[in-house]
Design an enzyme around this catalytic site. Structure first.
Site, mmCIF file in Angstrom:
data_model
loop_
_atom_site.group_PDB
_atom_site.id
_atom_site.type_symbol
_atom_site.label_atom_id
_atom_site.label_comp_id
_atom_site.label_asym_id
_atom_site.label_seq_id
_atom_site.Cartn_x
_atom_site.Cartn_y
_atom_site.Cartn_z
ATOM 1 N N ALA A 116 0.891 -1.184 0.000
ATOM 2 C CA ALA A 116 0.000 0.000 0.000
ATOM 3 C C ALA A 116 0.919 1.221 0.000
ATOM 4 C CB ALA A 116 -0.902 -0.025 1.228
ATOM 5 N N LYS A 122 7.529 5.240 2.096
ATOM 6 C CA LYS A 122 8.203 4.001 2.499
ATOM 7 C C LYS A 122 8.897 3.348 1.310
ATOM 8 C CE LYS A 122 5.687 3.562 6.725
ATOM 9 N NZ LYS A 122 4.779 4.717 6.673
ATOM 10 N N CYS A 238 -0.697 4.613 11.045
ATOM 11 C CA CYS A 238 -0.460 5.893 11.734
ATOM 12 C C CYS A 238 -1.660 6.166 12.633
ATOM 13 C CB CYS A 238 -0.196 7.017 10.747
ATOM 14 S SG CYS A 238 -1.573 7.339 9.651
HETATM 15 N N1 SAM Z 1 3.098 3.770 2.578
HETATM 16 C C1 SAM Z 1 2.676 5.046 2.071
HETATM 17 C C2 SAM Z 1 3.803 6.035 2.238
HETATM 18 O O1 SAM Z 1 4.675 5.810 3.077
HETATM 19 O O2 SAM Z 1 3.841 7.047 1.521
HETATM 20 C C3 SAM Z 1 1.392 5.499 2.716
HETATM 21 C C4 SAM Z 1 0.303 4.495 2.547
HETATM 22 S S1 SAM Z 1 -1.240 4.995 3.154
HETATM 23 C C5 SAM Z 1 -1.070 4.855 4.855
HETATM 24 C C6 SAM Z 1 -2.254 3.618 2.769
HETATM 25 C C7 SAM Z 1 -2.502 3.406 1.297
HETATM 26 O O3 SAM Z 1 -3.371 2.255 1.168
HETATM 27 C C8 SAM Z 1 -3.217 4.533 0.606
HETATM 28 O O4 SAM Z 1 -2.443 5.007 -0.474
HETATM 29 C C9 SAM Z 1 -4.525 3.937 0.115
HETATM 30 O O5 SAM Z 1 -4.906 4.400 -1.169
HETATM 31 C C10 SAM Z 1 -4.213 2.459 0.063
HETATM 32 N N2 SAM Z 1 -5.424 1.591 0.187
HETATM 33 C C11 SAM Z 1 -6.674 1.962 0.485
HETATM 34 N N3 SAM Z 1 -7.490 0.902 0.471
HETATM 35 C C12 SAM Z 1 -6.743 -0.158 0.156
HETATM 36 C C13 SAM Z 1 -7.024 -1.548 -0.035
HETATM 37 N N4 SAM Z 1 -8.233 -2.047 0.132
HETATM 38 N N5 SAM Z 1 -5.999 -2.333 -0.369
HETATM 39 C C14 SAM Z 1 -4.758 -1.834 -0.528
HETATM 40 N N6 SAM Z 1 -4.437 -0.549 -0.344
HETATM 41 C C15 SAM Z 1 -5.418 0.276 -0.025
#
Ligand code: SAM
Length: 481
Positions: A116, A122, A238
């Site tokens: 994700a 990350k 977070c």
């Molecule tokens: N790891 C990223 C960073 O460090 O920049 C931040 C990730 S953010 C906390 C979580 C991500 O999960 C978002 O970009 C969101 O679009 C995605 N997401 C939302 N629903 C999801 C799903 N069902 N399966 C996978 N990813 C999903």
């Protein structure tokens, strides 16, 4: 932000979780200013170099204890506006979010998944730790966010990253037991975002926490399905509640006896300088065994059959689907021809991999020892970035991609136009203007910004008769404020 804006049920839950005294000090932290951080890009800047020292001094950086390349900066310093940011010399990232990859500790040469990944904090940190060796699959489910992720990876100059835009179960069907390390920075209720983005408060509710925990569980199960025996999984959020953190990990340990918890870490805004993060590091038993469908095995190789950029591919024995097709081979040939005069250093920049063509776009698809992607194994998957974007192959002609400019150094290019920080030419280039350039330049020029005697690429320009046509992509041009 005033604490009175916090939902009452959130306040009550945190007081119950932490106790009156600590809970109150946690809630008080919402009255204090948020923190800002950046990570120096060690793919571009050598630790201890003059450029690194310059960045540290100019932005008055202060080290983040849990991340060697991470620094705090003061809000008013605004390093995101500086041309060094456009050159990918650092990545703006919330300080506590830097803790998860530190714990995962990916290594050069490994096969790593960031499940994700958008906007890419990350992933860029993982790419730094992998130092251009091995394969990082950086995945984001949402199309728009995947585009931003690809842009951030490109600006960072990472070579060995494939950006996919898939749901977790689409990936796990293709890549069972494929990854040495997996980062799952799960979508969460964002309690650690409240200072940074007060909009997150409006979206918070006890029901949202429930829904997030269920979604996290679903994604986690797909992540586990892709983890190799002996592989490492970092799960992070977070948010602060136990439901989305420790409880989810406990559920995992109960249902997957082959997984063990190695470490758990929390960063709290009342105890540390950061917005808050949870991370758990888990490992799968080395002797874990599961039969996998023969269909998915084609992607994996215990003994990789690598194509080195300089090797003659024809002499090597390869599976049919792993050979570049005729069009990709022709496009790559055109790229090599172009590079002979314009980018003599290209060969040394390419990692193990193969050329791959999507429409007119030519990429260099990276390999790792454990996962050998190919046009065949990517077929049907949405892949905004199938590795390093080399350029466009149109009507038999090759035109270099912006991503390629960001992934090379000035010594690779035949012609470099160095621009000084603060110069009108630099501002004009970033604005997208056509520039006047000395007559001696002709053809493709790598435009760089100077930092303490070193130059860092910003993009391409094409010179002819004293004019430089600006090839900075339209979406990256800076509009005067
Ligand atoms: N790891 C990223 C960073 O460090 O920049 C931040 C990730 S953010 C906390 C979580 C991500 O999960 C978002 O970009 C969101 O679009 C995605 N997401 C939302 N629903 C999801 C799903 N069902 N399966 C996978 N990813 C999903």
């Amino acid at each position: 932000m005033s604490m009175t804006e916090l939902p009452n049920s959130f306040r009550a839950r945190m007081l119950a979780m932490l106790g009156e005294t600590e809970g109150q000090s946690f809630l008080d932290s919402y009255e204090t200013p948020r923190t800002y951080g950046l990570r120096i890009n060690t793919l571009k800047i050598k630790p201890g170099s003059a450029a690194e020292l310059d960045i540290q001094q100019r932005f008055q950086l202060e080290g983040i204890p849990w991340c060697e390349d991470g620094y705090y900066y003061a809000e008013e310093v605004r390093p995101g506006k500086h041309p060094y940011h456009a050159a990918g010399l650092y990545y703006i990232q919330e300080p506590s979010a830097m803790s998860a990859v530190e714990l995962l500790d990916p290594q050069p040469g490994e096969t790593v998944l960031d499940l994700a990944a958008a906007p890419g904090g990350k992933s860029t940190q993982i790419a730094m730790k992998m130092a251009g060796k091995g394969l990082l699959v950086s995945n984001e489910i949402h199309p728009q966010r995947a585009k931003i992720l690809a842009e951030n990876i490109e600006r960072f100059g990472a070579h060995n990253v494939v950006v996919s835009q898939a749901a977790p179960d689409e990936l796990s069907a293709r890549f069972p037991l494929a990854f040495d390390r997996i980062m799952l920075d799960a979508p969460c209720s964002g309690e650690g975002m409240f200072r940074k983005d007060p909009g997150a408060i409006a979206e918070w509710s006890p029901q949202a926490v429930e829904l997030c925990a269920e979604r996290q569980w679903d994604i986690l199960e797909e992540a586990i399905a892709m983890l190799k025996p002996g592989g490492w999984l970092a799960y992070s959020t977070c948010t602060f509640n136990r439901q989305e953190n420790e409880d989810t990990v406990e559920r995992l340990l109960e249902q997957y006896p082959d997984m063990k918890l190695i470490a758990e870490k929390r960063i709290w805004p009342h105890l540390h300088k950061g917005e808050g993060h949870y991370v758990a590091l888990l490992q799968r038993d080395q002797d874990f065994h599961q039969d996998i469908a023969p269909d998915s095995l084609q992607n994996q190789s215990s003994e990789p059959d690598k194509i080195h950029p300089k090797s003659k591919q024809r002499g090597k024995k390869r599976h049919r689907e792993e050979l570049p097709n005729k069009n990709a081979a022709a496009a790559y040939e055109a790229c090599i021809d172009w590079a002979r005069s314009e980018l003599p250093g290209l060969g040394k920049r390419l990692c193990e991999g193969m050329p791959i063509l999507f429409g007119e776009s030519l990429y260099w698809l990276p390999f790792s020892a454990g996962l050998q992607l190919s046009p065949h194994s990517l077929d049907g998957l949405r892949v905004p970035r199938a590795g390093l974007h080399l350029g466009e192959f149109k009507k038999g002609r090759f035109q270099p991609a912006h991503a390629l400019a960001m992934a090379i150094t000035l010594s690779d290019a035949a012609q470099v136009w160095p621009l000084k920080e603060g110069s009108p030419e630099l501002a004009a280039y970033l604005h997208g203007d056509t520039l006047t350039i000395p007559e001696r330049y002709h053809g493709w020029c790598l435009v760089t910004v100077d930092c303490k005697g070193d130059g860092f690429p910003l993009g391409w320009g094409k010179a002819s008769n004293g004019q430089l046509k600006n090839h900075l992509p339209k979406g990256l041009r800076q509009h005067s404020s």
